[in-house]
Design a protein around this motif. Structure first.
Motif, PDB file in Angstrom:
ATOM      1  N   ASP A 119      -6.032   1.012  -0.803  1.00 33.83           N
ATOM      2  CA  ASP A 119      -6.042  -0.223   0.347  1.00 33.83           C
ATOM      3  C   ASP A 119      -5.654  -1.737  -0.161  1.00 33.83           C
ATOM      4  O   ASP A 119      -6.355  -1.957  -1.051  1.00 33.83           O
ATOM      5  N   LEU A 151      -4.097  -7.608   4.040  1.00 31.64           N
ATOM      6  CA  LEU A 151      -2.879  -8.411   4.284  1.00 31.64           C
ATOM      7  C   LEU A 151      -3.719  -9.654   4.617  1.00 31.64           C
ATOM      8  O   LEU A 151      -4.564 -10.011   5.165  1.00 31.64           O
ATOM      9  N   SER A 179      -4.868  -6.990   8.584  1.00 36.02           N
ATOM     10  CA  SER A 179      -4.628  -5.870   8.619  1.00 36.02           C
ATOM     11  C   SER A 179      -4.880  -5.137   7.168  1.00 36.02           C
ATOM     12  O   SER A 179      -4.539  -5.992   6.287  1.00 36.02           O
ATOM     13  N   MET A 202      -3.244  -2.336   4.604  1.00 34.70           N
ATOM     14  CA  MET A 202      -2.089  -1.414   4.254  1.00 34.70           C
ATOM     15  C   MET A 202      -2.498  -0.340   3.127  1.00 34.70           C
ATOM     16  O   MET A 202      -3.078  -0.881   2.414  1.00 34.70           O
ATOM     17  N   THR A 203      -2.144   0.866   3.487  1.00 32.03           N
ATOM     18  CA  THR A 203      -2.477   1.760   2.347  1.00 32.03           C
ATOM     19  C   THR A 203      -1.254   2.377   1.668  1.00 32.03           C
ATOM     20  O   THR A 203      -0.303   2.699   2.281  1.00 32.03           O
ATOM     21  N   THR A 204      -1.164   2.228   0.460  1.00 29.95           N
ATOM     22  CA  THR A 204      -0.175   3.056  -0.504  1.00 29.95           C
ATOM     23  C   THR A 204      -0.732   4.112  -1.047  1.00 29.95           C
ATOM     24  O   THR A 204      -2.117   4.144  -1.350  1.00 29.95           O
ATOM     25  N   GLN A 212       4.628   4.650   0.597  1.00 29.56           N
ATOM     26  CA  GLN A 212       4.132   4.071   1.648  1.00 29.56           C
ATOM     27  C   GLN A 212       3.065   5.018   2.750  1.00 29.56           C
ATOM     28  O   GLN A 212       2.623   4.681   3.505  1.00 29.56           O
TER      29      GLN A 212
END
Length: 119
Positions: A47, A50, A54, A56-58, A80
């Motif tokens: 995780d 940003l 928010s 963002m999970t990769t 992604q």
């Protein structure tokens, strides 16, 4: 004046070709070696928060990949989303182990020597 219009026309044509090349050609796949692998496990989630707050999970993976000659190498790459288990991927690899892109493919689209390594 006529020479000026010819030069402007040539520059316009070159600009149109350049815009087309930038939008339609995937430079990540150019001059890349192709390797094939099968997703056998879930990716490891990472995780990242940003600037706007928010998250963002990769997902990272470390799997063995095989080229058309049957040569196998370990590859580390991220996605992604969590990739579908048992999916076959065609990996575009530059500089021996840097994955620049990938596509999901069917088993029949994989060269025979690589298929034998994946089974």
């Amino acid at each position: 004046m006529k020479k000026f219009l010819i030069v402007v026309g040539i520059l316009f044509a070159l600009g149109v070709v350049g815009v087309f090349a930038i939008t339609k050609i995937d430079f990540n796949r150019m001059n890349a070696d192709n390797y094939y692998l099968q997703i056998t496990e879930d990716g490891i989630p990472h995780d990242y928060k940003l600037d706007d707050g928010s998250v963002m999970t990769t997902y990272s993976y470390q799997l063995d990949a095989t080229n058309a000659d049957g040569k196998t190498i370990p590859l580390k790459f991220t996605a992604q989303k969590n990739l579908r288990k048992d999916a076959y991927l065609k990996m575009y690899v530059k500089k021996d182990d840097q994955v620049s892109s990938y596509d999901e493919v069917e088993l029949e689209d994989i060269p025979n020597k690589a298929q034998k390594q994946l089974k």
